[in-house]
Design a protein around this motif. Sequence first.
Motif, short mmCIF file in Angstrom:
data_model
loop_
_atom_site.label_atom_id
_atom_site.label_comp_id
_atom_site.label_asym_id
_atom_site.label_seq_id
_atom_site.Cartn_x
_atom_site.Cartn_y
_atom_site.Cartn_z
N ASN A 139 0.75 -1.06 0.07
CA ASN A 139 0.01 -0.02 -0.01
C ASN A 139 0.85 1.24 -0.08
O ASN A 139 1.25 2.03 1.07
CB ASN A 139 -0.79 -0.08 1.23
CG ASN A 139 -2.17 1.08 1.10
OD1 ASN A 139 -2.10 2.10 0.49
ND2 ASN A 139 -3.18 0.85 1.83
N LYS A 141 0.79 4.19 -1.48
CA LYS A 141 0.32 5.49 -1.09
C LYS A 141 0.17 5.92 0.50
O LYS A 141 0.81 6.95 0.98
CB LYS A 141 -1.07 5.78 -1.79
CG LYS A 141 -1.58 7.39 -1.71
CD LYS A 141 -2.79 7.44 -2.54
CE LYS A 141 -3.46 8.83 -2.36
NZ LYS A 141 -4.67 8.86 -3.30
N ARG A 142 -0.22 4.89 1.08
CA ARG A 142 -0.29 5.24 2.62
C ARG A 142 0.94 4.87 3.00
O ARG A 142 1.33 5.63 4.37
CB ARG A 142 -1.44 3.90 3.22
CG ARG A 142 -1.62 3.95 4.67
CD ARG A 142 -2.52 2.85 4.93
NE ARG A 142 -3.95 3.24 4.82
CZ ARG A 142 -5.00 2.41 4.62
NH1 ARG A 142 -4.79 1.15 5.40
NH2 ARG A 142 -6.01 2.64 4.33
N ARG A 144 3.58 5.93 1.94
CA ARG A 144 4.50 7.14 1.97
C ARG A 144 3.89 8.20 2.74
O ARG A 144 4.74 8.94 3.45
CB ARG A 144 4.20 7.70 0.46
CG ARG A 144 5.08 8.71 0.01
CD ARG A 144 4.72 9.45 -1.40
NE ARG A 144 6.08 10.21 -1.88
CZ ARG A 144 5.98 11.50 -1.45
NH1 ARG A 144 5.51 11.97 -0.43
NH2 ARG A 144 7.18 12.31 -1.80
N ARG A 145 2.69 8.45 2.98
CA ARG A 145 2.22 9.36 3.78
C ARG A 145 2.61 9.26 5.35
O ARG A 145 2.91 10.10 6.02
CB ARG A 145 0.62 9.35 3.88
CG ARG A 145 -0.08 9.81 2.66
CD ARG A 145 -1.42 10.31 2.99
NE ARG A 145 -2.29 9.09 3.47
CZ ARG A 145 -3.05 8.31 2.70
NH1 ARG A 145 -2.89 8.50 1.39
NH2 ARG A 145 -3.61 7.36 3.09
N ASP A 168 7.66 6.09 -4.34
CA ASP A 168 7.68 7.02 -5.57
C ASP A 168 8.09 6.41 -6.69
O ASP A 168 7.39 6.46 -7.71
CB ASP A 168 8.49 8.56 -5.32
CG ASP A 168 7.71 9.17 -4.37
OD1 ASP A 168 6.47 9.12 -4.19
OD2 ASP A 168 8.54 10.14 -3.81
N ARG A 171 5.72 3.73 -8.09
CA ARG A 171 4.43 4.30 -8.45
C ARG A 171 4.79 5.17 -9.74
O ARG A 171 4.10 6.02 -10.29
CB ARG A 171 3.91 5.30 -7.40
CG ARG A 171 3.34 4.47 -6.28
CD ARG A 171 2.73 5.43 -5.15
NE ARG A 171 1.74 6.13 -5.51
CZ ARG A 171 1.31 7.27 -4.93
NH1 ARG A 171 1.89 7.98 -3.84
NH2 ARG A 171 0.07 7.95 -5.36
N GLN A 173 6.62 7.76 -10.20
CA GLN A 173 6.78 9.17 -10.02
C GLN A 173 8.38 9.54 -9.72
O GLN A 173 8.77 9.72 -8.58
CB GLN A 173 5.86 9.61 -8.71
CG GLN A 173 4.49 9.40 -9.19
CD GLN A 173 3.46 9.81 -7.85
OE1 GLN A 173 4.10 9.91 -6.56
NE2 GLN A 173 2.35 9.79 -7.95
#
Length: 325
Positions: A139, A141-142, A144-145, A168, A171, A173
């Motif tokens: 997961n 995105k979670r 990274r946060r 990143d 993903r 990016q």
Amino acid sequence: MYRWPEAASAFERVLGARPDDRAARQALAEVYRRAQRWSKARAQYARLVRADASNGRWWARLGQCNLGLNQTERARRHFGKAHRRVPQSAEVALSLSRLHRAAGHLDAARRVVDTTLTHQSGDPRLWRRRADLAFERENLKRARRAYVRTLATGDSSATVYRRIGLADVRRQQYARALPFLRRSLRRDSSHARTTLYLGVTYLRLDSLRRASRYLQNTIDQEASGPITDALAHQGATYSRRGNVSAALEAYKTARRLRPGRAELDFRLATVYDEHYRDKAPAARYYRRFLQAHEGGLPELRRYAMSRLKALRPTLHMQQGPASSE
């Protein structure tokens, strides 16, 4: 003064006179725990939680004793009871989540951490554990946060920066990943995954010269580690089993990774010498070994020189006079 046997003896005398003295029993349990006498400490903490099951700290100590005795499932149950009683304790949450994680119960580990984060939102250890759990579940995105919150609460280690960069990159990016990977490298230049992902990032951003530099750096770091030793030993294993082509491939791969490791030339020479009728490759590698190791490895040098001398007639017959010089 760390004189644990004397301390234990004193507290035992107190308990002999006053067996219901919880303060003395807690002190005796702590003495045993700090002396790592886990069975005796566990027995005392077990009596304490029977007397007062609401004390989360005692349940946590009981869990620690069971960990010391390698009874992880008991430890997990006891830390669970501790967490229900003191959900604000970061130490309990970290211990319990680690045990859940080791057992493969990642959702349970996450719930433990999330509960304690509502009480301790400024603890970087909890955010780091939260981020790691999300990262392991892909997961990104979670994760990274949570890693960004880890940075914000005070953990600016190379690993945290690297994990943000990895999230990143995965993903796609790449421009966003670059500053985090570079900061990670400034804090720890020895981690091969950082240079690998920097190379991949620069490649995706069409900075080919930088990509090549970081990828080569990764290769060099890995080659200087145990991989070359493993290949060399694997080559010896294949050779003894008679799998000549696999032995040569293992030695040659190791040699490509570490071209300065001259004993690999010797190993290649012996495989060619033992298994091939054409002795020219063996002679070539013997010579390379001798040229590279003019002073070291005397036993191998003597063997290489004796074999070259013994091979001269064969080389002369196979390839003509010039080859045996």
